[in-house]
Design an enzyme around this catalytic site. Structure first.
Site, mmCIF file in Angstrom:
data_model
loop_
_atom_site.group_PDB
_atom_site.id
_atom_site.type_symbol
_atom_site.label_atom_id
_atom_site.label_comp_id
_atom_site.label_asym_id
_atom_site.label_seq_id
_atom_site.Cartn_x
_atom_site.Cartn_y
_atom_site.Cartn_z
ATOM 1 N N ARG A 254 6.995 25.024 4.598
ATOM 2 C CA ARG A 254 7.262 25.803 3.371
ATOM 3 C C ARG A 254 7.936 24.973 2.295
ATOM 4 N NH1 ARG A 254 8.462 29.896 7.092
ATOM 5 N NH2 ARG A 254 6.667 31.252 7.252
ATOM 6 N N LYS B 264 1.236 19.426 -10.930
ATOM 7 C CA LYS B 264 0.003 19.990 -10.373
ATOM 8 C C LYS B 264 -0.369 19.178 -9.142
ATOM 9 C CE LYS B 264 -2.790 21.400 -14.322
ATOM 10 N NZ LYS B 264 -4.181 21.268 -14.790
ATOM 11 N N GLU C 173 -6.767 8.503 -21.073
ATOM 12 C CA GLU C 173 -5.779 9.595 -21.144
ATOM 13 C C GLU C 173 -4.772 9.318 -22.262
ATOM 14 O OE1 GLU C 173 -6.514 12.151 -19.430
ATOM 15 O OE2 GLU C 173 -7.618 11.394 -17.694
ATOM 16 N N LYS D 100 3.245 14.271 -22.493
ATOM 17 C CA LYS D 100 2.827 15.137 -21.372
ATOM 18 C C LYS D 100 3.975 16.039 -20.941
ATOM 19 C CE LYS D 100 0.525 16.270 -17.369
ATOM 20 N NZ LYS D 100 -0.482 15.979 -16.387
ATOM 21 N N GLU E 279 0.206 26.277 -16.920
ATOM 22 C CA GLU E 279 -1.071 26.314 -17.649
ATOM 23 C C GLU E 279 -1.561 27.720 -17.950
ATOM 24 O OE1 GLU E 279 -3.939 23.558 -16.126
ATOM 25 O OE2 GLU E 279 -5.314 23.929 -17.781
ATOM 26 N N ARG F 191 -0.635 24.444 -22.301
ATOM 27 C CA ARG F 191 -0.922 23.240 -21.517
ATOM 28 C C ARG F 191 -2.396 22.868 -21.569
ATOM 29 N NH1 ARG F 191 1.585 21.707 -15.533
ATOM 30 N NH2 ARG F 191 0.396 19.796 -15.219
ATOM 31 N N ASN G 95 -6.494 19.449 -21.965
ATOM 32 C CA ASN G 95 -7.902 19.376 -21.552
ATOM 33 C C ASN G 95 -8.808 18.846 -22.654
ATOM 34 O OD1 ASN G 95 -7.789 20.235 -18.887
ATOM 35 N ND2 ASN G 95 -7.584 22.360 -19.550
ATOM 36 N N HIS H 267 -11.889 16.979 -21.852
ATOM 37 C CA HIS H 267 -12.131 17.133 -20.420
ATOM 38 C C HIS H 267 -13.207 18.151 -20.078
ATOM 39 C CE1 HIS H 267 -8.726 14.552 -19.949
ATOM 40 N NE2 HIS H 267 -8.793 14.606 -18.634
ATOM 41 N N HIS I 105 -15.766 16.589 -17.797
ATOM 42 C CA HIS I 105 -16.016 17.026 -16.413
ATOM 43 C C HIS I 105 -17.491 17.291 -16.165
ATOM 44 C CE1 HIS I 105 -11.590 18.416 -15.866
ATOM 45 N NE2 HIS I 105 -11.774 17.214 -15.345
ATOM 46 N N HIS J 6 -13.929 8.795 -14.421
ATOM 47 C CA HIS J 6 -13.264 9.881 -15.144
ATOM 48 C C HIS J 6 -12.913 9.472 -16.579
ATOM 49 C CE1 HIS J 6 -10.798 13.452 -15.705
ATOM 50 N NE2 HIS J 6 -9.824 12.676 -16.156
HETATM 51 N N1 NAD Z 1 -2.146 16.339 -10.948
HETATM 52 C C1 NAD Z 1 -2.599 16.121 -12.159
HETATM 53 O O1 NAD Z 1 -2.088 16.668 -13.140
HETATM 54 C C2 NAD Z 1 -3.728 15.164 -12.344
HETATM 55 C C3 NAD Z 1 -4.034 14.689 -13.626
HETATM 56 C C4 NAD Z 1 -5.045 13.742 -13.752
HETATM 57 C C5 NAD Z 1 -5.730 13.308 -12.630
HETATM 58 N N2 NAD Z 1 -5.411 13.796 -11.392
HETATM 59 C C6 NAD Z 1 -6.095 13.328 -10.185
HETATM 60 O O2 NAD Z 1 -5.820 11.937 -10.039
HETATM 61 C C7 NAD Z 1 -6.885 11.331 -9.306
HETATM 62 C C8 NAD Z 1 -7.264 10.039 -9.988
HETATM 63 O O3 NAD Z 1 -6.151 9.175 -10.001
HETATM 64 P P1 NAD Z 1 -6.337 7.602 -10.067
HETATM 65 O O4 NAD Z 1 -7.235 7.292 -11.190
HETATM 66 O O5 NAD Z 1 -4.999 7.015 -10.026
HETATM 67 O O6 NAD Z 1 -7.187 7.293 -8.755
HETATM 68 P P2 NAD Z 1 -6.813 6.686 -7.318
HETATM 69 O O7 NAD Z 1 -5.547 7.245 -6.808
HETATM 70 O O8 NAD Z 1 -8.019 6.844 -6.469
HETATM 71 O O9 NAD Z 1 -6.597 5.142 -7.632
HETATM 72 C C9 NAD Z 1 -7.683 4.383 -8.079
HETATM 73 C C10 NAD Z 1 -7.883 3.139 -7.220
HETATM 74 O O10 NAD Z 1 -6.889 2.192 -7.539
HETATM 75 C C11 NAD Z 1 -6.239 1.742 -6.357
HETATM 76 N N3 NAD Z 1 -4.883 1.379 -6.756
HETATM 77 C C12 NAD Z 1 -3.827 2.197 -6.952
HETATM 78 N N4 NAD Z 1 -2.798 1.510 -7.457
HETATM 79 C C13 NAD Z 1 -3.190 0.225 -7.566
HETATM 80 C C14 NAD Z 1 -2.570 -0.956 -8.035
HETATM 81 N N5 NAD Z 1 -1.329 -0.941 -8.547
HETATM 82 N N6 NAD Z 1 -3.269 -2.114 -8.008
HETATM 83 C C15 NAD Z 1 -4.547 -2.124 -7.537
HETATM 84 N N7 NAD Z 1 -5.193 -1.042 -7.097
HETATM 85 C C16 NAD Z 1 -4.520 0.126 -7.112
HETATM 86 C C17 NAD Z 1 -6.373 2.878 -5.396
HETATM 87 O O11 NAD Z 1 -6.255 2.453 -4.063
HETATM 88 C C18 NAD Z 1 -7.773 3.387 -5.721
HETATM 89 O O12 NAD Z 1 -8.727 2.613 -5.071
HETATM 90 C C19 NAD Z 1 -8.003 12.342 -9.259
HETATM 91 O O13 NAD Z 1 -8.081 12.887 -7.963
HETATM 92 C C20 NAD Z 1 -7.587 13.408 -10.260
HETATM 93 O O14 NAD Z 1 -8.053 14.694 -9.905
HETATM 94 C C21 NAD Z 1 -4.423 14.705 -11.247
HETATM 95 ZN ZN ZN Z 2 -8.122 13.236 -17.178
#
Ligand code: NAD
Ligand code: ZN
Length: 364
Positions: free
Chosen positions: A124, A146, A188, A230, A240, A244, A248, A251, A255, A267
């Site tokens: 929990r 999120k 972003e 942000k 949201e 918020r 988007n 996006h 998407h 992305h």
């Molecule tokens: N929670 C939210 O508000 C929110 C907002 C935007 C995106 N997201 C989510 O975030 C995810 C995408 O995040 P991301 O782009 O960081 O992807 P990711 O976490 O998959 O990282 C991208 C790649 O980079 C590698 N990596 C990470 N740090 C590194 C570093 N310092 N040096 C070398 N390689 C490194 C990872 O192993 C991976 O292969 C998606 O699942 C998306 O839905 C969430």
């Molecule tokens: Zn995004």
């Protein structure tokens, strides 16, 4: 180290801070030891970040006498599933992790979303800290609380709102990031430039070459400002329900493009195209000036992001995907349009003819 306070006043949330610095992992360890006492510290990371930073960070925590361990899962969006949640939770149970323990999400958005989700439901809820290592995670996913995993039916369909106790953002991590991953985060940042004050957009315009070269001084400024924007939005509307949604911007069509490509289009690239499309629709609908639309497109192009939709994307697919968007309310799909750079607004749906025209114009 810069500190940015995030003030949330909803019942379940608390104020926490984003600490931004360069090459300060020792200090992060110390702050965790001093200010976040726990019976166990569990670093959760992915298979790439583990070798790059996870093991040395584990050593740093142990050098401080902290009972720390590390759990890793295979890198990639494919791991953002309930299977990984279950695998992680059974390992947490084996190690006796309880509500007095602390999880540390060390990695990109995938690690952050997954760890946050696990932290929000394990026993929990247990506290967790974000240590974002991608540009995307540093400026976007680590902030706002999120959390989510994907389902076969779609992305981020299971999730919670759950805030971290702290966010430690070390720019040193970015040095090992691939150009593609870096650009994902840059997209972003452009989003923040367009939806917030024009001064930030102008700064980005001036600093395009420095951003491409990953100039540290410029990155510090730009990342800090992105975090401020942000967190400012999230403070107003944590869950949201309205405002918020301006995050988007770019996006909705982004998407749809991502999904139409079966997620082969990154992305950031999809969002770049989505931002141009949304600006185009804003012009069509009589709000944005053509000149400002062009400034947005030029900046996106100069940063090395795409501005034309690849030939391989049938327009009908993109339109169909838009119909399936999970943010749809009844038959209306909320869209973020622009009156000016820095003045976004949310509208309940756009004319199909405007959409078609803009997508057609953006064809490569
Ligand atoms: N929670 C939210 O508000 C929110 C907002 C935007 C995106 N997201 C989510 O975030 C995810 C995408 O995040 P991301 O782009 O960081 O992807 P990711 O976490 O998959 O990282 C991208 C790649 O980079 C590698 N990596 C990470 N740090 C590194 C570093 N310092 N040096 C070398 N390689 C490194 C990872 O192993 C991976 O292969 C998606 O699942 C998306 O839905 C969430
Ligand atoms: Zn995004």
């Amino acid at each position: 180290m810069k500190r940015i306070k995030v003030h949330l006043d909803k019942r379940l949330s608390e104020t926490h801070e984003i600490c931004i610095g360069y090459d300060f992992q020792d200090r992060i360890g110390l702050l965790i030891a001093k200010e976040h006492p726990a019976n166990r510290y569990v670093i959760v990371t992915d298979s790439n970040v583990s070798g790059l930073y996870g093991k040395t960070f584990l050593e740093k925590l142990r050098e401080l006498g902290l009972p720390a361990e590390l759990l890793e899962f295979p890198a990639g969006e494919g791991s953002k599933t309930m299977d990984t949640v279950l695998a992680l939770t059974s390992r947490l149970l084996e190690r006796g992790v309880d509500r007095h323990s602390l999880l540390l999400a060390l990695g990109g958005g995938v690690v952050g979303d997954l760890t946050g989700f696990v932290a929000s439901i394990y026993m929990r809820s247990v506290p967790f800290i974000q240590i974002p290592t991608t540009l995307m995670a540093q400026v976007d996913s680590s902030i706002g609380g999120k959390t989510a995993v994907n389902l076969p039916q779609g992305k981020n369909l299971l999730g919670t709102f759950y805030q971290p106790k702290r966010i430690f953002t070390d720019l040193k991590f970015l040095e090992t990031l691939s150009d593609d991953e870096y650009l994902n985060g840059v997209a972003e940042i452009v989003k923040y430039g367009v939806i917030d004050e024009p001064g930030f957009f102008e700064l980005l315009e001036r600093e395009v070459p420095a951003i491409r070269e990953r100039n540290l001084e410029v990155l510090k400024k730009v990342i800090e400002q992105s975090c401020r924007i942000k967190k400012g939005v999230v403070e107003i509307d944590e869950q949201e329900s309205g405002f918020r949604r301006i995050l988007n911007y770019g996006h909705t069509i982004g998407h749809a493009l991502e999904a139409s490509s079966n997620f082969t289009l990154a992305h950031g690239k999809a969002v770049a195209l989505g931002m141009i499309a949304a600006s185009g629709i804003s012009v069509q609908s009589g709000y944005l000036s053509l000149e400002e639309r062009d400034r947005i497109e030029n900046m996106i192009r100069d940063l090395g992001l795409p501005v034309r939709i690849p030939e391989s994307f049938p327009q009908s697919n993109v339109l169909e995907r838009l119909q399936m968007d999970k943010k749809k309310e009844g038959s209306e799909l909320p869209f973020v349009l622009l009156k000016k750079i820095g003045i976004p607004f949310i509208t309940k749906g756009v004319e199909k003819s405007h959409l078609e025209k803009v997508l057609e114009e953006m064809k490569a």
